[in-house]
Design a protein around this motif. Structure first.
Motif, short mmCIF file in Angstrom:
data_model
loop_
_atom_site.label_atom_id
_atom_site.label_comp_id
_atom_site.label_asym_id
_atom_site.label_seq_id
_atom_site.Cartn_x
_atom_site.Cartn_y
_atom_site.Cartn_z
N GLY A 146 -9.76 -25.76 -5.82
CA GLY A 146 -10.09 -27.16 -6.05
C GLY A 146 -11.50 -27.36 -6.59
O GLY A 146 -11.83 -28.44 -7.10
N GLY A 198 -14.28 -21.54 -1.57
CA GLY A 198 -14.46 -20.89 -0.27
C GLY A 198 -13.69 -21.56 0.86
O GLY A 198 -13.67 -21.06 1.98
N LEU A 247 -7.53 -19.65 -8.80
CA LEU A 247 -7.73 -21.09 -9.01
C LEU A 247 -8.15 -21.70 -7.67
O LEU A 247 -7.73 -21.22 -6.61
CB LEU A 247 -6.42 -21.76 -9.43
CG LEU A 247 -5.61 -21.09 -10.53
CD1 LEU A 247 -4.24 -21.80 -10.65
CD2 LEU A 247 -6.36 -21.17 -11.86
N GLY A 282 -4.28 -22.69 2.05
CA GLY A 282 -4.38 -23.23 3.41
C GLY A 282 -3.05 -23.89 3.76
O GLY A 282 -2.28 -24.27 2.87
N MET A 337 -14.08 -30.46 3.46
CA MET A 337 -12.84 -31.01 4.03
C MET A 337 -12.35 -32.20 3.24
O MET A 337 -13.14 -33.11 2.95
CB MET A 337 -13.09 -31.48 5.46
CG MET A 337 -13.05 -30.38 6.47
SD MET A 337 -13.11 -31.13 8.12
CE MET A 337 -12.82 -29.66 9.09
N SER A 395 -8.03 -16.34 2.92
CA SER A 395 -6.79 -15.62 2.55
C SER A 395 -6.77 -15.31 1.05
O SER A 395 -6.29 -14.24 0.64
CB SER A 395 -5.54 -16.40 2.96
OG SER A 395 -5.52 -17.69 2.40
N ILE A 454 -6.18 -28.23 -9.68
CA ILE A 454 -5.42 -28.51 -8.46
C ILE A 454 -3.94 -28.33 -8.76
O ILE A 454 -3.36 -29.07 -9.56
CB ILE A 454 -5.75 -29.91 -7.93
CG1 ILE A 454 -7.25 -29.94 -7.59
CG2 ILE A 454 -4.89 -30.26 -6.72
CD1 ILE A 454 -7.76 -31.23 -7.04
N TRP A 500 -16.56 -22.92 9.13
CA TRP A 500 -15.90 -22.31 10.28
C TRP A 500 -16.91 -21.79 11.30
O TRP A 500 -18.12 -21.71 11.03
CB TRP A 500 -14.93 -21.22 9.84
CG TRP A 500 -15.52 -19.90 9.44
CD1 TRP A 500 -16.67 -19.69 8.73
CD2 TRP A 500 -14.98 -18.61 9.73
NE1 TRP A 500 -16.87 -18.34 8.56
CE2 TRP A 500 -15.85 -17.65 9.17
CE3 TRP A 500 -13.85 -18.14 10.40
CZ2 TRP A 500 -15.62 -16.27 9.26
CZ3 TRP A 500 -13.62 -16.77 10.49
CH2 TRP A 500 -14.51 -15.86 9.93
N GLY A 507 -6.32 -20.53 -4.42
CA GLY A 507 -7.19 -20.68 -3.26
C GLY A 507 -8.25 -19.58 -3.22
O GLY A 507 -7.96 -18.41 -3.48
N SER A 508 -9.49 -20.01 -2.92
CA SER A 508 -10.60 -19.04 -2.84
C SER A 508 -11.16 -18.98 -1.43
O SER A 508 -12.30 -18.60 -1.22
CB SER A 508 -11.72 -19.46 -3.81
OG SER A 508 -12.21 -20.75 -3.45
C1 LIG Z 1 -14.69 -26.42 12.09
C2 LIG Z 1 -13.83 -25.20 11.94
C3 LIG Z 1 -14.14 -24.06 12.67
C4 LIG Z 1 -13.33 -22.93 12.54
N1 LIG Z 1 -13.68 -21.82 13.24
C5 LIG Z 1 -12.93 -20.72 13.14
C6 LIG Z 1 -13.31 -19.54 13.83
O1 LIG Z 1 -14.35 -19.47 14.49
N2 LIG Z 1 -12.50 -18.47 13.73
C7 LIG Z 1 -11.35 -18.49 13.01
O2 LIG Z 1 -10.64 -17.49 12.99
N3 LIG Z 1 -10.99 -19.57 12.30
C8 LIG Z 1 -11.75 -20.69 12.35
N4 LIG Z 1 -11.42 -21.79 11.63
C9 LIG Z 1 -10.22 -21.74 10.76
C10 LIG Z 1 -10.53 -21.14 9.40
O3 LIG Z 1 -11.52 -21.87 8.74
C11 LIG Z 1 -9.25 -21.08 8.57
O4 LIG Z 1 -8.32 -20.29 9.28
C12 LIG Z 1 -9.44 -20.44 7.22
O5 LIG Z 1 -10.43 -21.06 6.46
C13 LIG Z 1 -8.12 -20.48 6.44
O6 LIG Z 1 -8.31 -19.80 5.23
P1 LIG Z 1 -7.37 -20.03 3.98
O7 LIG Z 1 -7.95 -19.23 2.87
O8 LIG Z 1 -5.97 -19.73 4.33
O9 LIG Z 1 -7.45 -21.59 3.65
P2 LIG Z 1 -8.70 -22.53 3.35
O10 LIG Z 1 -9.92 -21.99 3.96
O11 LIG Z 1 -8.26 -23.90 3.71
O12 LIG Z 1 -8.87 -22.46 1.75
C14 LIG Z 1 -7.97 -23.13 0.90
C15 LIG Z 1 -8.34 -22.82 -0.55
O13 LIG Z 1 -7.29 -23.29 -1.39
C16 LIG Z 1 -7.80 -24.17 -2.40
N5 LIG Z 1 -6.75 -25.16 -2.63
C17 LIG Z 1 -6.13 -25.96 -1.72
N6 LIG Z 1 -5.17 -26.68 -2.31
C18 LIG Z 1 -5.18 -26.33 -3.61
C19 LIG Z 1 -4.41 -26.74 -4.74
N7 LIG Z 1 -3.41 -27.63 -4.64
N8 LIG Z 1 -4.70 -26.18 -5.94
C20 LIG Z 1 -5.70 -25.26 -6.08
N9 LIG Z 1 -6.44 -24.84 -5.03
C21 LIG Z 1 -6.17 -25.37 -3.83
C22 LIG Z 1 -9.10 -24.72 -1.83
O14 LIG Z 1 -9.98 -25.11 -2.85
C23 LIG Z 1 -9.61 -23.50 -1.04
O15 LIG Z 1 -10.30 -22.66 -1.92
C24 LIG Z 1 -12.20 -22.94 11.70
C25 LIG Z 1 -11.91 -24.07 10.95
C26 LIG Z 1 -12.71 -25.19 11.05
C27 LIG Z 1 -12.40 -26.40 10.24
#
Ligand SMILES: Cc1cc2nc3c(=O)[nH]c(=O)nc-3n(C[C@H](O)[C@H](O)[C@H](O)COP(=O)(O)OP(=O)(O)OC[C@H]3O[C@@H](n4cnc5c(N)ncnc54)[C@H](O)[C@@H]3O)c2cc1C
Length: 511
Positions: free
Chosen positions: A31, A106, A29, A276, A84, A11, A245, A112, A7-8
């Motif tokens: 998607g 990203g 890695l 995520g 999404m 987190s 993936i 967000w 995941g990029s």
């Molecule tokens: C419209 C909207 C508004 C938001 N506004 C806010 C805000 O104002 N403040 C706030 O705190 N939060 C907000 N959020 C929430 C915030 O976007 C998320 O909390 C945050 O992006 C989570 O980060 P993450 O890195 O854990 O996961 P994600 O951002 O979901 O990133 C997941 C990563 O994992 C990769 N991935 C997924 N599955 C696989 C797989 N099987 N193999 C390889 N790679 C994979 C993807 O390519 C991606 O790079 C909002 C969300 C949305 C949708």
């Protein structure tokens, strides 16, 4: 062997930053999804010019796809749906859950709202970690996010929200008026249990206030994890491999083995899952460690409450310069309503308000478009979030085709807590000359806040469906989960800053 980060998104880049600082080799890695070439070209065309030289045609070409986005939980930015994964691809039945996964470079940070506030000590008093454990990591992460804001009433409760260097992006005229009216009514606000301050935003203070925030900033001033990823790519110990993936993970005698779709297994020393909450659940439920299990996500219930101001708009609200990101944060603390903070974000005018009202009410009142346009200029929207204790639970199981079966358990107290909290915010906002339309409050479906997690909560007492303080699910030594899945609960203030701080903490730990 390298540590592998899956995941990029926020987190992923946070844990990778900490691992590299410890001298580890990192392979990231994801998607690999990006906006289509035409969408990037439209963005870059605007981004190459000062906003005051944009033509009407260029702006219309950039904004039209976002206005035309389907109203089914998908969020479109930069004229593209790349960020999404459509609900039907993740869930066997996508109705009733508005949460979405991301396979983008990203992640969801491409779309967000950039609101950032750490968790208050009060809200994590029942966690196995303390505020002091997270503090140094909030500070590190704040440097990645380029947080804007100002020191005010909220600084005492959220000392780590702003780096020393932070500057405030000018609030909109409506937000300025609300703040100056409320500054005269501090003791009333405090009697209502409410503190109000400027929004903290992960936006560069170089922002030129072009007003296209809700369409995707053409200048890249709104932070997305891609910006940090681009910096990581320059590090000699960092490798990035988009488009793999991951389907499952397991440990063996030498480390970890990841299985991807249509590719050879990949070996690493440790794996840090930052896919995520939905991506991580899918991977784990397909892995030997958790096959056949059910995971339960905790939601933070959200609601939108519209309010109209009595006072005339200070100037044409739709004339640049302006921003359309959250302007103000309001924190309600009253044990009679909730033992935890209730958080609200206030939004002033944006170009979607009149369109939304026309779409919702216009059909019943032909010729009413000018009315909605006029009302939109006086409209302020509060987005209210509750702690997960009051909110829905979403059970996840792996369906035979690899998607997720869901079962939603609504939060029994959510409506009552929202009624009480929105009533209290309405009274507070009356002090600023705002009339809350509580009858028009829109309570979001489960998952729609995207403040969701806690499916494998960190605990000091390992048990099935929990993880240890380094995000390792029971029985794992080298598999760490670093996204919101491991938060013990989901407090109401914004989630991503804390997820990143926790991911950074796990990556920084010597293991
Ligand atoms: C419209 C909207 C508004 C938001 N506004 C806010 C805000 O104002 N403040 C706030 O705190 N939060 C907000 N959020 C929430 C915030 O976007 C998320 O909390 C945050 O992006 C989570 O980060 P993450 O890195 O854990 O996961 P994600 O951002 O979901 O990133 C997941 C990563 O994992 C990769 N991935 C997924 N599955 C696989 C797989 N099987 N193999 C390889 N790679 C994979 C993807 O390519 C991606 O790079 C909002 C969300 C949305 C949708």
């Amino acid at each position: 062997m390298a540590d592998i980060v899956v995941g990029s998104g926020p987190s992923g880049v946070a844990v990778a930053t900490a691992l590299l600082a410890r001298g580890r080799k990192v392979l990231m890695l994801d998607g690999g999804r990006r906006p289509e070439a035409a969408a990037l070209a439209a963005r870059d065309k605007l981004g190459a010019m000062q906003w005051d030289s944009w033509s009407r045609e260029d702006i219309a070409a950039y904004t039209a796809p976002c206005y035309e986005a389907p109203r089914d939980g998908q969020v479109r930015r930069f004229g593209s749906d790349f960020a999404m994964v459509p609900g039907r691809e993740t869930f066997s039945d996508p109705t009733g859950v508005d949460l979405r996964a991301s396979l983008a470079v990203g992640g969801l940070s491409n779309v967000w709202g950039s609101a950032v506030l750490p968790y208050a000590a009060l809200d994590i008093a029942d966690w196995p970690l303390t505020e002091a454990d997270l503090r140094p990591h909030y500070r590190k992460v704040a440097q990645l996010l380029t947080v804007s804001g100002t020191r005010d009433q909220l600084s005492a409760d959220f000392p780590d929200a702003l780096p020393e260097s932070a500057r405030q992006i000018p609030p909109t005229p409506q937000a300025r008026t609300i703040m100056s009216r409320l500054s005269l009514r501090q003791s009333h606000l405090s009697d209502l249990g409410i503190r109000i301050g400027a929004a903290r935003q992960a936006v560069s203070s170089d922002c030129t206030e072009c007003g296209l925030c809700q369409h995707g900033c053409p200048y890249g001033y709104i932070w997305s994890a891609t910006a940090t990823l681009n910096g990581l790519k320059l590090h000699p110990n960092f490798r990035y491999s988009p488009g793999m993936i991951v389907q499952s993970v397991r440990e063996d005698a030498d480390g970890v083995v990841l299985q991807g779709a249509q590719c050879d297994p990949l070996q690493g020393d440790r794996v840090y899952l930052a896919a995520g909450v939905l991506g991580t659940s899918q991977i784990l439920l397909s892995s030997p460690l958790m096959r056949g299990r059910t995971l339960t996500l905790k939601d933070s219930q959200q609601a939108f409450m519209p309010m109209l101001h009595h006072w005339a708009p200070p100037k044409p609200v739709d004339a640049q310069p302006f921003t359309t990101l959250p302007q103000l944060f309001a924190e309600l603390s009253d044990p009679a309503i909730s033992p935890y903070l209730v958080h609200a974000q206030l939004y002033s005018w944006n170009d979607f308000y009149a369109r939304e009202m026309q779409a919702t009410y216009g059909r019943r009142l032909p010729g009413s478009a000018p009315l909605w346009k006029a009302l939109a200029r006086r409209l302020i929207v509060a987005q209210i979030f509750l702690h997960s204790t009051h909110s829905a639970r979403i059970n996840l199981r792996l369906a035979p085709d690899g998607r997720l079966d869901t079962k939603v358990h609504p939060g029994a107290e959510a409506a009552a807590v929202l009624d009480a909290a929105s009533g209290r915010f309405a009274r507070a906002m009356r002090l600023a000359g705002l009339h809350a339309l509580t009858f028009a409050r829109r309570d979001g479906p489960p998952g729609s806040s995207f403040h969701v997690g806690s499916s494998l909560p960190m605990t000091n007492a390992p048990a099935p469906s929990t993880s240890d303080l380094l995000g390792r699910p029971e029985g794992a030594q080298r598999i760490h989960i670093v996204d919101a899945s491991v938060l013990p609960t989901v407090p109401s203030t914004t989630i991503t800053f804390s997820v990143m701080a926790n991911a950074h903490r796990i990556g920084a730990a010597q293991v």
